[in-house]
Motif scaffolding. Structure first.
Motif, PDB file in Angstrom:
ATOM      1  N   THR A  54       8.273   0.256 -11.772  1.00  0.00           N
ATOM      2  CA  THR A  54       7.456   1.117 -10.903  1.00  0.00           C
ATOM      3  C   THR A  54       6.966   0.338  -9.684  1.00  0.00           C
ATOM      4  O   THR A  54       6.998   0.841  -8.554  1.00  0.00           O
ATOM      5  CB  THR A  54       6.244   1.658 -11.684  1.00  0.00           C
ATOM      6  N   THR A  70       8.039   1.263  -5.895  1.00  0.00           N
ATOM      7  CA  THR A  70       6.977   1.715  -4.986  1.00  0.00           C
ATOM      8  C   THR A  70       6.949   0.879  -3.716  1.00  0.00           C
ATOM      9  O   THR A  70       6.835   1.410  -2.602  1.00  0.00           O
ATOM     10  CB  THR A  70       5.608   1.664  -5.685  1.00  0.00           C
ATOM     11  N   LYS A 100      -0.533   2.014  -7.066  1.00  0.00           N
ATOM     12  CA  LYS A 100       0.472   2.936  -6.531  1.00  0.00           C
ATOM     13  C   LYS A 100      -0.196   4.151  -5.899  1.00  0.00           C
ATOM     14  O   LYS A 100       0.152   4.552  -4.774  1.00  0.00           O
ATOM     15  CB  LYS A 100       1.427   3.366  -7.645  1.00  0.00           C
TER      16      LYS A 100
END
Length: 494
Positions: free
Chosen positions: A417, A421, A373
């Motif tokens: 996540t 993302t 990320k």
């Protein structure tokens, strides 16, 4: 919730310093950005689209980080003369004369075209889109200030910026890294410029000749503003006497942006912009785009395939993806092979995102999502490096395939996540549209035509040339042109 910009350090290549600099806005949490918009006298050029797309992504990323962004992109609808000079015909007035229209009809037609094309490419609209003709009063007041400060002079109803006087106390040429002495040496006298004290001086206001349609009253004459002055007036009106980012194409660095700096410093006593950003040029098949040679394509022709330089129609998302695979400061070569390769990559990315939507989280994580990320943010923080970001997104495609196969897994937190993302960078930042999830009318048409092409090929193999010709001719009557080539048959829409 703490905004993302608090934890990310953007580095911007500043054309003024020639170096990458840490981005620090004048007011924390707020960004003012001005980009020179089109002169609306013709269909928007693909090179312009590339420039505006670069700043669309920059706008999107700054918003993603939590900045409140005021993005101003103007429309030039007067004052831009041929050859970017102080003599010659107004580009819009010339088009109006040739097509026997009112100038504002020309402006309206090509402003609508500009907006339609940018909508197809999924651009976000700017915060403010001012027009030059809507800010004549501001430009006149700016000229008065520059005259009062001793940096401009009036002659025969026109007002010129005194570059030599300005350069005595300022640095004219600091953006483009040019010296006035070199400009003097390389300047030849041109007919029609005899009103100027020096050839390097540029017009702030031009007296209109009797035949000039687009004209406004001023203290000096009925006339029109200089092209450079328009952006100075509009940018400072909406962003203040000093603002964060000014962008445009590389071709505008000199003289347009150089003159903007000079006008601001002459009027306000300070440099107007902290970060100057310039997008590089677009070429085609390794050569400069030119209508005269046929090495040229309009943005709309990409979507229909109706241009000899491409073999088929491409979705706007594919063309956008293609352009973002090059850094905004690098030259981009627009080719059919490049588009075909981008189409495969784009479809691969969109297919992976569709697969991801059907996957479920596991009980533990075997992929370091936190590092991946941050690598995406690092790419964009490094002067908005979209090609490196795209490389990281294809790394994510590999992860998705591993998750699907079961060779890797993510716990619920990392899985959430990961999905968030990918969606943020693909759709919100890069502005790509997922057309692969739904079959559009264009998809259905393409499928139907491909079926007819196969039937025609079978007819030709069976020597049923009457059926083969009938399919080709009846498609042509519907505006669908078949192209037989060494790699098979493709089609375009007329």
């Amino acid at each position: 919730m703490t905004p993302l910009y608090k934890s990310q350090n953007i580095q911007i290549y500043n054309s003024l310093s020639g170096e990458k600099e840490s981005f620090k806005p004048i007011d924390e949490g707020y960004v003012g950005m001005y980009v020179c918009g089109p002169t609306v006298y013709s269909n928007v050029h693909l090179g312009n689209v590339r420039t505006f797309m670069s700043f669309d992504v920059i706008f999107r990323y700054l918003k993603h980080l939590g900045y409140k962004v005021r993005y101003v992109r103007n429309i030039t609808d007067a004052g831009h003369l041929e050859n970017d000079a102080d003599v010659g015909e107004d580009r819009i007035a010339k088009k109006a004369r040739l097509e026997q229209l009112e100038p504002m009809e020309v402006v309206q037609r090509y402003t609508v075209d500009f907006h339609n094309i940018l909508d197809k490419f999924n651009f976000l609209p700017p915060s403010i889109e001012p027009t030059a003709t809507g800010h004549i009063i501001e430009q006149i007041e700016l000229i008065k200030t520059i005259i009062d400060n001793g940096f401009a002079y009036e002659v025969n109803g026109s007002v010129y910026f005194d570059v030599h006087k300005f350069n005595e106390s300022h640095d004219y040429g600091k953006l483009s890294k040019r010296k006035l002495e070199d400009l003097i040496h390389n300047t030849r006298a041109l007919d029609g410029q005899s009103d100027k004290k020096n050839p390097q001086d540029f017009a702030l206001w031009k007296r209109a000749e009797p035949q000039h349609i687009m004209r406004w009253p001023s203290p000096w004459s009925d006339g029109f503003p200089g092209w450079h002055l328009e952006c100075t007036a509009m940018s400072t009106k909406y962003l203040g006497e000093q603002f964060d980012i000014h962008g445009g194409g590389m071709d505008l660095k000199f003289p347009h942006h150089e003159c903007e700096i000079a006008q601001n410093e002459a009027a306000k006593g300070q440099t107007p912009v902290n970060y100057w950003m310039h997008a590089n040029m677009l070429i085609m098949n390794g050569k400069k785009m030119a209508k005269s040679t046929g090495n040229y394509i309009l943005p709309g022709e990409i979507f229909t395939g109706n241009n000899p330089n491409i073999t088929k129609a491409f979705e706007p998302g594919v063309a956008r993806f293609f352009m973002l695979q090059a850094h905004y400061r690098s030259v981009l070569d627009f080719t059919n092979d490049g588009l075909l390769a981008s189409e495969k990559g784009f479809n691969r990315l969109m297919d992976a995102i569709k697969v991801l939507s059907d996957l479920k989280a596991g009980t533990n994580s075997t992929i370091d999502i936190t590092t991946w990320k941050q690598s995406c943010y690092d790419a964009m923080n490094d002067d908005f490096n979209s090609p490196v970001l795209i490389a990281h997104l294809f790394e994510a495609v590999k992860y998705i395939n591993q998750l699907k196969e079961g060779s890797e897994s993510l716990d619920q937190k990392d899985f959430t996540t990961f999905k968030e993302t990918i969606h943020a960078f693909v759709f919100d930042v890069l502005g790509l549209e997922n057309t692969s999830n739904t079959e559009t009318g264009a998809d259905k048409l393409s499928g139907a035509v491909d079926l007819l092409i196969k039937m025609r090929q079978e007819a030709r193999i069976n020597k049923d040339f009457s059926l083969s010709d009938k399919i080709r001719d009846e498609l042509a009557e519907l505006g669908i042109q078949l192209k037989d080539g060494k790699d098979g048959t493709t089609f375009s829409l007329n």
